[in-house]
Scaffold this motif. Structure first.
Motif, mmCIF file in Angstrom:
data_model
loop_
_atom_site.group_PDB
_atom_site.id
_atom_site.type_symbol
_atom_site.label_atom_id
_atom_site.label_comp_id
_atom_site.label_asym_id
_atom_site.label_seq_id
_atom_site.Cartn_x
_atom_site.Cartn_y
_atom_site.Cartn_z
ATOM 1 N N ALA A 18 0.831 -1.202 0.000
ATOM 2 C CA ALA A 18 0.000 0.000 0.000
ATOM 3 C C ALA A 18 0.865 1.251 0.000
ATOM 4 O O ALA A 18 0.619 2.187 -0.767
ATOM 5 C CB ALA A 18 -0.936 -0.008 1.213
ATOM 6 N N MET A 19 1.882 1.270 0.838
ATOM 7 C CA MET A 19 2.740 2.448 0.930
ATOM 8 C C MET A 19 3.488 2.712 -0.378
ATOM 9 O O MET A 19 3.785 3.860 -0.697
ATOM 10 C CB MET A 19 3.702 2.313 2.114
ATOM 11 C CG MET A 19 2.979 2.384 3.450
ATOM 12 S SD MET A 19 4.054 2.020 4.843
ATOM 13 C CE MET A 19 4.306 3.656 5.503
ATOM 14 N N SER A 81 -3.471 7.493 8.016
ATOM 15 C CA SER A 81 -2.978 6.227 8.559
ATOM 16 C C SER A 81 -2.927 5.165 7.466
ATOM 17 O O SER A 81 -3.700 5.202 6.509
ATOM 18 C CB SER A 81 -3.861 5.749 9.715
ATOM 19 O OG SER A 81 -5.158 5.422 9.246
ATOM 20 N N VAL A 82 -2.016 4.234 7.642
ATOM 21 C CA VAL A 82 -1.923 3.051 6.783
ATOM 22 C C VAL A 82 -1.909 1.877 7.748
ATOM 23 O O VAL A 82 -0.890 1.608 8.383
ATOM 24 C CB VAL A 82 -0.647 3.068 5.903
ATOM 25 C CG1 VAL A 82 -0.649 1.883 4.951
ATOM 26 C CG2 VAL A 82 -0.518 4.388 5.145
ATOM 27 N N GLY A 106 5.448 10.553 -3.229
ATOM 28 C CA GLY A 106 5.187 9.349 -2.446
ATOM 29 C C GLY A 106 4.669 9.707 -1.071
ATOM 30 O O GLY A 106 3.619 10.300 -0.934
ATOM 31 N N LEU A 107 5.450 9.382 -0.057
ATOM 32 C CA LEU A 107 5.016 9.662 1.311
ATOM 33 C C LEU A 107 6.198 9.896 2.211
ATOM 34 O O LEU A 107 7.329 9.514 1.908
ATOM 35 C CB LEU A 107 4.162 8.506 1.849
ATOM 36 C CG LEU A 107 4.817 7.123 1.921
ATOM 37 C CD1 LEU A 107 5.616 6.918 3.192
ATOM 38 C CD2 LEU A 107 3.758 6.055 1.811
ATOM 39 N N LEU A 108 5.909 10.536 3.313
ATOM 40 C CA LEU A 108 6.857 10.688 4.406
ATOM 41 C C LEU A 108 6.264 9.914 5.569
ATOM 42 O O LEU A 108 5.173 10.243 6.045
ATOM 43 C CB LEU A 108 7.022 12.170 4.763
ATOM 44 C CG LEU A 108 7.846 12.491 6.006
ATOM 45 C CD1 LEU A 108 9.287 12.022 5.831
ATOM 46 C CD2 LEU A 108 7.808 13.979 6.291
ATOM 47 N N ASP A 109 6.954 8.849 6.008
ATOM 48 C CA ASP A 109 6.466 8.035 7.122
ATOM 49 C C ASP A 109 6.773 8.771 8.414
ATOM 50 O O ASP A 109 7.928 8.927 8.787
ATOM 51 C CB ASP A 109 7.136 6.660 7.083
ATOM 52 C CG ASP A 109 6.549 5.685 8.091
ATOM 53 O OD1 ASP A 109 5.833 6.109 9.021
ATOM 54 O OD2 ASP A 109 6.813 4.481 7.947
ATOM 55 N N LEU A 110 5.750 9.246 9.082
ATOM 56 C CA LEU A 110 5.932 10.027 10.305
ATOM 57 C C LEU A 110 6.231 9.147 11.511
ATOM 58 O O LEU A 110 6.698 9.645 12.531
ATOM 59 C CB LEU A 110 4.696 10.889 10.566
ATOM 60 C CG LEU A 110 4.352 11.875 9.445
ATOM 61 C CD1 LEU A 110 3.050 12.601 9.760
ATOM 62 C CD2 LEU A 110 5.487 12.856 9.221
#
Length: 120
Positions: A18-19, A81-82, A106-110
């Motif tokens: 998913a990410m 959230s994932v 994309g994303l930044l995983d916090l």
């Protein structure tokens, strides 16, 4: 048990899938499907009874979300959230949850939490 370890790895793989598709402009339904399809291919779809994720802001559950029932374009800057999970009634369940910020690329995983299984 070996089964619990196997399920943990499957849930982790679903989260990673998913990410890998999250970025601004994607449909939240497609992000949910990236995780859900893995569970379906393993014959476990019925054990994933909630959406993949929801935005977090003033309230803990906000829009947009990653859901099989809602087509929503995910905007840049969304904090969401994932959280894939598999739950076996009366036995055990596994959920891995991170909060991410959606970017154009994309994303930044916090959370940046380690993903190694911790056995107590």
């Amino acid at each position: 048990s070996d089964r619990m370890r196997e399920i943990y790895q499957l849930v982790l793989q679903a989260q990673q899938r998913a990410m890998s598709v999250i970025k601004a402009g994607v449909d939240g339904r497609d992000v949910d499907a990236a995780a859900r399809e893995l569970f379906r291919s393993e014959g476990l779809a019925e054990y994933f009874g909630h959406s993949l994720g929801h935005s977090v802001g003033l309230y803990i559950h906000e829009e947009p979300c990653f859901s099989p029932s809602r087509s929503q374009i995910i905007p840049q800057g969304a904090v969401i959230s994932v959280e894939p999970g598999l739950y076996f009634d009366g036995q055990f369940g596994v959920r891995i949850e991170d909060i991410v910020c959606v970017t154009a690329e994309g994303l930044l995983d916090l959370a940046s939490s380690p993903k190694d299984l911790l056995e107590l």
